[in-house]
Every structure is written in C-alpha cells, then in structure tokens.
Design an enzyme around this catalytic site. Structure first.
Site, PDB file in Angstrom:
ATOM      1  N   LYS A 110       0.835  -1.208   0.000  1.00 60.23           N
ATOM      2  CA  LYS A 110       0.000   0.000   0.000  1.00 60.23           C
ATOM      3  C   LYS A 110       0.871   1.261   0.000  1.00 60.23           C
ATOM      4  O   LYS A 110       0.570   2.220  -0.699  1.00 60.23           O
ATOM      5  CB  LYS A 110      -0.968  -0.017   1.175  1.00 60.23           C
ATOM      6  CG  LYS A 110      -2.136  -0.971   0.939  1.00 60.23           C
ATOM      7  CD  LYS A 110      -3.016  -1.128   2.159  1.00 60.23           C
ATOM      8  CE  LYS A 110      -4.088  -2.185   1.882  1.00 60.23           C
ATOM      9  NZ  LYS A 110      -4.693  -2.685   3.121  1.00 60.23           N
ATOM     10  N   LYS A 189      -5.600 -11.435 -15.381  1.00 56.03           N
ATOM     11  CA  LYS A 189      -6.530 -11.599 -14.270  1.00 56.03           C
ATOM     12  C   LYS A 189      -7.599 -10.503 -14.333  1.00 56.03           C
ATOM     13  O   LYS A 189      -7.276  -9.334 -14.550  1.00 56.03           O
ATOM     14  CB  LYS A 189      -5.740 -11.475 -12.956  1.00 56.03           C
ATOM     15  CG  LYS A 189      -6.628 -11.450 -11.735  1.00 56.03           C
ATOM     16  CD  LYS A 189      -5.849 -11.111 -10.469  1.00 56.03           C
ATOM     17  CE  LYS A 189      -6.860 -10.967  -9.356  1.00 56.03           C
ATOM     18  NZ  LYS A 189      -6.603 -10.181  -8.258  1.00 56.03           N
ATOM     19  N   LYS A 192     -10.309  -4.741 -11.282  1.00 62.65           N
ATOM     20  CA  LYS A 192     -10.626  -3.315 -11.454  1.00 62.65           C
ATOM     21  C   LYS A 192      -9.419  -2.550 -11.972  1.00 62.65           C
ATOM     22  O   LYS A 192      -9.545  -1.676 -12.816  1.00 62.65           O
ATOM     23  CB  LYS A 192     -11.000  -2.685 -10.099  1.00 62.65           C
ATOM     24  CG  LYS A 192     -12.369  -2.984  -9.620  1.00 62.65           C
ATOM     25  CD  LYS A 192     -12.730  -2.097  -8.431  1.00 62.65           C
ATOM     26  CE  LYS A 192     -11.881  -2.352  -7.203  1.00 62.65           C
ATOM     27  NZ  LYS A 192     -12.064  -3.665  -6.578  1.00 62.65           N
TER      28      LYS A 192
END
Ligand code: ADP
Ligand code: TRP
Length: 320
Positions: A110, A189, A192
């Site tokens: 992240k 894959k 989003k």
C-alpha cells in the site's frame, strides 16, 4: 465449525470477485456456521468519503443477499455495528510485536502504491486479528493476498494465550485453490485495476458488447478449436454445470462451431443464471427496510458471540 470472513466495500462487483471470493463464501453456509461482515473500519484506512463508504457498504450487503446468502443460515453484519472489536484490538495490540506488523506485505504494497502511512494502515492486521478472534473462528476464507494476515492472527492469538492464559482458538486460512484466477476480457486476471472486468449486475447490453469484444484467435469456423486456451470457454465454464461445459467442449473439438456461437452461448447462460439474482437485487433495493432489519439482526447475533469472547479476554488480563 465457524467460518468467518470480512469483505471490504470496494465498489461494483465483477465476475472475478463473485466466482473467486463471494460464491465460495455463500456456498460455505451449508457447511458450517458462516459469519460475513462488511469491513467498514478496514475500508476507512483508504476511503475518506462518508457518502462513498455508506453507498459501498450498502452495495456489499445487497450483493451478498441477492447472490444467495441466506440470513436464516449465515450471519451478515456491518463491522461498525459491533464496536467490541476495538476493545479486543487494543488487548491484542499490547502483545503484538512491532516486527510482526513491519513484515506485512500488504502494508508495504500500500505504501508503494502511494497510500500515506497512517497508524490505522499499519495496525490493520491487529484489527483483522480482532475480527477473527472475537468470534472464535475456525476457518477464514480469504484471497491469497490476505493469507499472511491470518498467519499474523495465529501468532497474536498464540502470544496472548501464552501470556494471559488460553482464550482464543487458532484459526486456519482457507484459500480457494480450486478456483483458478478468473481471466478478464484481455486474458489477464480480471481486476478493477486492469479495466478488463465484466460486472455481475451491469446492464445486459453492456455485458453483451463486452463479450462480443473478447479477442479470439483466427481459427476458421470449420476447424476444431482448443477449449482449454479459449477465454470464452473459460468464462462459460464458470456459469455452466458439468453437462453444459462438456457439451461446449465437444462443440469446440468437433469443428464447425465458431467463436461467435460460443460468445452467444456465454451471454445466454449469464443471462439465465443471473436472472434470479438480478430480480432479487431489484427487490431488495426497493425494500431497504428489509435489508436494514437483516443487518441489525446479524449484528445482534454477532454481538452475542463477541461479548462472550471479550468477557473472557478482559478476565484474562485482569480487567474484570
Ligand atoms: P480487484 O482485483 O478487482 O481490485 P479485489 O482485490 O477487490 O478485486 O478482490 C476482492 C476479492 O475478489 C478478493 O478475495 C480476490 O481474491 C477476489 N478476486 C478478484 N479478482 C479475481 C479474479 N480475477 N479471479 C479470482 N478471484 C478474484
Ligand atoms: N483485509 C481483508 C481484505 O482486504 C478484509 C477483512 C477484514 C477480513 N477483516 C477480516 C477478511 C477478517 C477475513 C477476516 O480483503
């Protein structure tokens, strides 16, 4: 056996989310006592927009109920309705070594993606451990990226038990190895982040257009085709039962069956299998009071389980 999982509210559901994550959880309601919650506190580590959090939370609840989660069997609730989780998170945090959190890939990923480092983001695995341990969960179905967090949960539980006495059951992660990665429109894959998704509840016209755009090779219509390298077949198989999949496989191998036929069959089976889900979602969206009642009843059931564990943990540390 108790099976528990948290789902972050992250917008429109696509086929990959449904077959990779949601369907296995819904199927588990017939195998054990299933708890599913919307992980709102976790989402707050990255979503700082009240309206977006509310809408996305509601969407997850509608999606699960529409796709077959049965509140008579499974317990569906919002994390924010069980604040006991924070007290447990604190009791766990005092035995959690810093090094354990510093090693978490998800935190490092992240930061690498530019999300600002906050205490919440760093302490995320402790809250996740509290989610899992509060309900004395045995099995935790998660994506591969979350496996480490379940291992961290086991370490924290073992450390707490060793320090204060046996309170927690050690959970096992359950990774759906059988469900291969669902391919997107471009063969990568479905995700989003790659802009290659087909939404589960998208307008059928858009779904059809997306299916028609799936790239296929230039094998002529008459020639036999290899189903195992074809994206259209891979997606068809998700919706099909064994006999339907076998029939399409034979069509591919026989020849005289074009990719256009396969795409048409894919759209038809999607429409047929999704029709009851769509109908149910429309019904729920028009009856928010029923959804709210389900979520509140779920929270009550969850809180009863939570209070027992929290009382035991408070006793163990000397807070009674
Ligand atoms: P996205 O990649 O679209 O951002 P998320 O990371 O939010 O999806 O995934 C939510 C859940 O759906 C995770 O448990 C993940 O394992 C599952 N999932 C997402 N995409 C796929 C896929 N293409 N195949 C299988 N499972 C998937
Ligand atoms: N961290 C999980 C995710 O991003 C969501 C989650 C929060 C969770 N608490 C949990 C999953 C407890 C399983 C158990 O997907």
């Amino acid at each position: 056996m108790r099976i528990l999982t948290g789902v972050q509210p992250s917008g429109q559901l696509h086929w990959g989310n449904y077959f990779g994550a949601m369907k296995p959880i819904i199927d588990s309601q017939d195998k054990g006592e299933t708890f599913v919650f919307v992980a709102q506190y976790h989402a707050l580590t990255t979503v700082h927009d009240a309206g977006r959090l509310r809408t996305a939370t509601w969407d997850v609840a509608l999606d699960f109920l529409a796709c077959g989660l049965d509140p008579a069997k499974a317990c569906l609730f919002r994390q924010g309705d069980v604040p006991e989780v924070h007290e447990l998170a604190w009791l766990l945090s005092v035995v959690t070594p810093m090094g354990l959190l510093e090693r978490c890939h998800s935190y490092k990923d992240k930061l690498a993606r530019g999300i600002p480092a906050s205490h919440g983001l760093f302490a995320y695995p402790v809250l996740m451990a509290a989610d899992i341990l509060l309900y004395q969960s045995d099995l935790v179905p998660v994506g591969r990226d979350q496996k480490q967090h379940v291992e961290v949960t086991r370490d924290i539980a073992a450390k707490f038990n060793q320090t204060f006495g046996e309170v927690f059951r050690l959970p096992e992660p359950l990774i759906a190895e059988k469900v291969a990665v669902i391919p997107g429109l471009d063969g990568q894959k479905m995700s989003k982040s790659y802009n290659n998704t087909i939404g589960l509840f998208d307008d059928p016209k858009d779904v059809k257009a997306k299916i028609m755009r799936i790239a296929t090779d230039s094998t002529p219509l008459e020639a036999p085709k290899d189903p195992d390298t074809c994206r259209v077949f891979a997606l068809y198989r998700l919706f099909a039962d064994d006999a339907e999949a076998e029939e399409m496989r034979r069509n591919y191998l026989r020849g005289g069956y074009g990719y256009g036929h396969a795409k048409k069959a894919l759209f038809e089976i999607y429409q047929r299998k999704m029709a009851p889900f769509r109908e149910r979602r429309d019904y729920l969206a028009a009856h928010p009071e029923e959804v709210e009642a389900t979520l509140r009843a779920g929270a009550e059931r969850a809180r009863r389980a939570a209070r027992d564990t929290l009382a035991a943990a408070r006793r163990a540390v000397g807070l009674d």
